[in-house]
Design a protein around this motif. Sequence first.
Motif, PDB file in Angstrom:
ATOM      1  N   UNK A 276       0.730  -1.260   0.040  1.00 23.79           N
ATOM      2  CA  UNK A 276       0.338  -0.245   0.210  1.00 23.79           C
ATOM      3  C   UNK A 276       0.856   1.277   0.405  1.00 23.79           C
ATOM      4  N   UNK A 277       1.830   1.475   1.249  1.00 18.99           N
ATOM      5  CA  UNK A 277       2.888   2.039   0.756  1.00 18.99           C
ATOM      6  C   UNK A 277       3.995   2.520  -0.720  1.00 18.99           C
ATOM      7  N   UNK A 278       4.172   1.344  -0.843  1.00 18.32           N
ATOM      8  CA  UNK A 278       4.686   1.812  -2.498  1.00 18.32           C
ATOM      9  C   UNK A 278       3.733   2.408  -3.267  1.00 18.32           C
ATOM     10  N   UNK A 279       2.204   1.402  -3.319  1.00 13.54           N
ATOM     11  CA  UNK A 279       1.525   1.955  -4.518  1.00 13.54           C
ATOM     12  C   UNK A 279       0.971   3.451  -4.017  1.00 13.54           C
ATOM     13  N   UNK A 280       1.184   4.382  -2.856  1.00 17.46           N
ATOM     14  CA  UNK A 280       0.580   5.572  -3.124  1.00 17.46           C
ATOM     15  C   UNK A 280       1.692   6.149  -2.919  1.00 17.46           C
ATOM     16  N   UNK A 281       3.089   5.794  -2.701  1.00 18.99           N
ATOM     17  CA  UNK A 281       5.088   6.853  -3.333  1.00 18.99           C
ATOM     18  C   UNK A 281       4.395   7.088  -4.626  1.00 18.99           C
ATOM     19  N   UNK A 282       4.315   5.728  -5.303  1.00 16.20           N
ATOM     20  CA  UNK A 282       4.387   5.610  -6.875  1.00 16.20           C
ATOM     21  C   UNK A 282       3.890   6.812  -7.607  1.00 16.20           C
TER      22      UNK A 282
ATOM     23  N   UNK B 169       6.387  14.761   1.868  1.00 15.65           N
ATOM     24  CA  UNK B 169       7.801  14.065   1.029  1.00 15.65           C
ATOM     25  C   UNK B 169       8.415  14.325  -0.064  1.00 15.65           C
ATOM     26  N   UNK B 170       7.040  14.861  -1.021  1.00 10.91           N
ATOM     27  CA  UNK B 170       7.608  15.477  -2.366  1.00 10.91           C
ATOM     28  C   UNK B 170       8.171  17.030  -1.663  1.00 10.91           C
ATOM     29  N   UNK B 171       7.980  17.439  -1.139  1.00 10.30           N
ATOM     30  CA  UNK B 171       9.243  18.876  -0.702  1.00 10.30           C
ATOM     31  C   UNK B 171      10.445  17.935  -0.480  1.00 10.30           C
ATOM     32  N   UNK B 172      10.336  16.891   0.416  1.00 10.55           N
ATOM     33  CA  UNK B 172      12.032  16.538   0.727  1.00 10.55           C
ATOM     34  C   UNK B 172      12.989  16.306  -0.250  1.00 10.55           C
TER      35      UNK B 172
ATOM     36  N   UNK C  64       3.977   8.327  11.261  1.00 11.12           N
ATOM     37  CA  UNK C  64       3.406   8.640  10.176  1.00 11.12           C
ATOM     38  C   UNK C  64       3.532   9.755   9.027  1.00 11.12           C
ATOM     39  N   UNK C  65       3.775  10.150   7.574  1.00  9.38           N
ATOM     40  CA  UNK C  65       3.737  10.981   7.035  1.00  9.38           C
ATOM     41  C   UNK C  65       3.116  12.157   5.847  1.00  9.38           C
TER      42      UNK C  65
END
Length: 238
Positions: A16-22, A111-114, A105-106
């Motif tokens: 789920x995390x991978x799909x969300x970040x992708x 995440x995008x800003x970093x 949790x982030x």
Amino acid sequence: MTENPSHILVVDDDDQVRRMLRRCFEDEGYRVSEATDQAGVETALENGVDLITLDLNLGRTDGLTIARSVRQSWDLPIIMITGKGDMIDRIVGLEIGADDYIAKPFHLREVLARVRSVLRRSGPRADAPASGPPASIAFDDYVLDLDRRALRGPDGDIRLTSGEFDLLALFARHPHRVLSRDQIMDLLKGHDWAPNDRSIDNQIARLRKLIEANAREPRLLKTVRGAGYCFTPQSLQA
């Protein structure tokens, strides 16, 4: 979408995390690959990667082990993703060369800003295939030779103690980022230091005398009141 989008490798064993970040990264125009373990990371790196987001708490593989392996052969940014209480892992991760960390949790905007910030700091690496680790770091009128453990200035080699070299190398690997005194002590000395240890302050004072035009008004090693120190070269190339 940019003509040559940066390629991000998402390393996480949570589907789920991978799909969300992708989805998040692809919506911003980045290329994205995924991996869940060491073998997947190695395969992705062979195809060229510009930045890795790395969950340290992988089920079958220790994320710190992957980070160490990457650092031995590749020069590319790593952003660690850690649990909120995993301070020791964060410290070790930064010590072995990670560029930043995000606590769970982030929020995806964080995440995008970093990611954007780290890609900007990494300079040409963001638009080119990953290469081997740098042998030196050039900043302004100086070259920090990591193999010889030497600093070369406009007038030749500058004599540094081992501690001063390690401190300057730490700053050079984390440019334009405020590091607190405690962070610096942890990264350089681990837990083997006492609260009244002023060696870092003394080394920074000496480094300023060696590399600053005016040690009383530092331009490279700045004090950020109430926060720590920040290395702010006008130019930097690894």
